[in-house]
Design an enzyme around this catalytic site. Structure first.
Site, PDB file in Angstrom:
ATOM      1  N   LEU A 138       0.863  -1.176   0.000  1.00 41.34           N
ATOM      2  CA  LEU A 138       0.000   0.000   0.000  1.00 41.34           C
ATOM      3  C   LEU A 138       0.900   1.226   0.000  1.00 41.34           C
ATOM      4  CD1 LEU A 138      -2.709  -0.910   2.709  1.00 41.34           C
ATOM      5  CD2 LEU A 138      -2.961  -1.027   0.215  1.00 41.34           C
ATOM      6  N   ASP A 139       0.487   2.270  -0.712  1.00 40.82           N
ATOM      7  CA  ASP A 139       1.235   3.521  -0.687  1.00 40.82           C
ATOM      8  C   ASP A 139       1.388   4.013   0.749  1.00 40.82           C
ATOM      9  OD1 ASP A 139       1.346   3.487  -3.436  1.00 40.82           O
ATOM     10  OD2 ASP A 139      -0.290   4.922  -3.713  1.00 40.82           O
ATOM     11  N   GLN A 140       2.414   4.800   0.988  1.00 39.01           N
ATOM     12  CA  GLN A 140       2.689   5.296   2.336  1.00 39.01           C
ATOM     13  C   GLN A 140       1.473   5.977   2.957  1.00 39.01           C
ATOM     14  OE1 GLN A 140       6.072   7.915   2.532  1.00 39.01           O
ATOM     15  NE2 GLN A 140       5.752   8.433   4.686  1.00 39.01           N
ATOM     16  N   GLU A 141       0.745   6.769   2.186  1.00 38.66           N
ATOM     17  CA  GLU A 141      -0.380   7.528   2.732  1.00 38.66           C
ATOM     18  C   GLU A 141      -1.723   6.806   2.632  1.00 38.66           C
ATOM     19  OE1 GLU A 141       0.157   9.989   4.519  1.00 38.66           O
ATOM     20  OE2 GLU A 141       2.239  10.390   3.979  1.00 38.66           O
ATOM     21  N   THR A 142      -1.745   5.619   2.047  1.00 39.46           N
ATOM     22  CA  THR A 142      -2.986   4.847   1.940  1.00 39.46           C
ATOM     23  C   THR A 142      -3.162   3.986   3.184  1.00 39.46           C
ATOM     24  OG1 THR A 142      -2.833   4.784  -0.476  1.00 39.46           O
ATOM     25  CG2 THR A 142      -4.261   3.164   0.562  1.00 39.46           C
TER      26      THR A 142
END
Length: 340
Positions: A138-142
């Site tokens: 998952l993306d860092q901010e997701t």
């Protein structure tokens, strides 16, 4: 003395009497040839009725085939007491609810403070020995559901399900505007932006990419959208929603087209939703002002991995894991309901 994880077993039915052991391993237990080769190197890696045998031998109905994997540790990951939320755990699998801002695995420049550091420390505190293997990223901010395999067999099995499109991944996003139509598919090939390689774009020569979406709720300035990934390209949801004119609220990389028309001061995402928007003459149109204020209302892209579903590699049954909408997205949803 070699330490092993608990065995994974299979009892041969009548219909498979006479099959070769290697066929049982590959077709029934779904042990890849690569993992079979690895298991053959250990004393208890592959056994038939408790005895080590060649995989070329035939089996009989009622025989018990077992594989045992050596215990491992993540020598390259520093244990750190970092809290995280556990959604599910058994001896084969760990499923967590990743928070915003947390990198999944150590990378160049980010050796500590990651989810992997916290998980490795959690296992160590329990006296358990596993290697950190995230099944997906998952993306860092997701935020949201993330599965972590505790051994190479589980990792391989779920990875094969993903390749075979048998893993269902459902996301929730808060986006600018309302998709038209409110339910449909985005079939747009994705590749790197030649002008900005860290970005992705929809391009005819890109990799096939398909996202299914449905607007669950819509308000004056935005919508809550459910999305299902049929492929797994980098930034796929963010790129696809931008391509249909509904970029994710708060996304700093894939922004609304209105930012091409306004000054850098107004585009500052760190200013906060209620801060004064500085613009050059002429005054910013109301629609553009609403877009900027929404982006300032959340410090990240409003994207959440809500649900993950796949067949448990050992229990052989479909399992579904869900993570509730996080607080920052709930607050943003309230602001949309209020008319921001």
């Amino acid at each position: 003395m070699t330490a092993y994880y608990p065995p994974i077993t299979y009892t041969v039915p009548e219909a498979e009497d006479g099959w070769l052991l290697k066929t049982i391993l590959l077709r029934r237990m779904h042990v890849s040839r690569k993992l079979q080769s690895r298991l053959k190197l250990t004393e208890q890696g592959i056994t038939l009725n408790g005895r080590r045998v060649y995989t070329s031998v035939p089996v009989q109905a009622g025989d018990v085939v077992a594989i045992r994997m050596e215990q491992e540790i993540s020598d390259d990951i520093l244990p750190q007491p970092i809290p995280f939320e556990i959604l599910y755990e058994d001896e084969h699998l760990l499923v967590v609810n990743k928070e915003a801002g947390m990198i999944v695995h150590p990378t160049h420049g980010h050796y500590t403070g990651t989810l992997a550091n916290g998980v490795v420390d959690y296992w160590r505190q329990k006296g358990e020995s596993f290697r950190f293997r995230a099944v997906h990223r998952l993306d860092q901010e997701t935020t949201g559901v993330l599965a972590i395999a505790k051994n190479p067999y589980v990792h391989q099995h779920i990875s094969e399900q993903m390749i075979g499109n048998r893993v269902d991944k459902t996301y929730l996003a808060l986006v600018h505007g309302t998709p038209a139509p409110p339910e449909g598919e985005i079939d747009g090939p994705i590749d790197r932006d030649p002008e900005e390689p860290h970005r992705r774009i929809v391009t005819p020569n890109g990799y096939p990419s398909l996202t299914k979406y449905r607007a669950l709720e819509s308000w004056k300035n935005g919508s809550l959208v459910r999305l299902k990934l049929e492929t797994g390209r980098t930034h796929q949801i963010r790129v696809h929603m931008t391509s249909i004119g509904c970029p994710l609220i708060g996304d700093k990389l894939y922004r609304h087209d209105v930012y091409k028309e306004i000054g850098i001061e107004a585009a500052d995402p760190a200013a906060g939703a209620d801060s004064v928007i500085e613009t050059n003459d002429p005054p910013m149109p109301a629609a553009a002002r609403n877009i900027v204020q929404l982006d300032r209302a959340i410090p990240r892209q409003a994207l959440h991995a809500y649900e993950l579903s796949f067949e448990h590699p050992v229990k052989r049954r479909q399992m579904t894991f869900q993570a509730p909408l996080p607080a920052d997205m709930r607050k943003l949803r309230e602001r949309l309901e209020e008319g921001l």
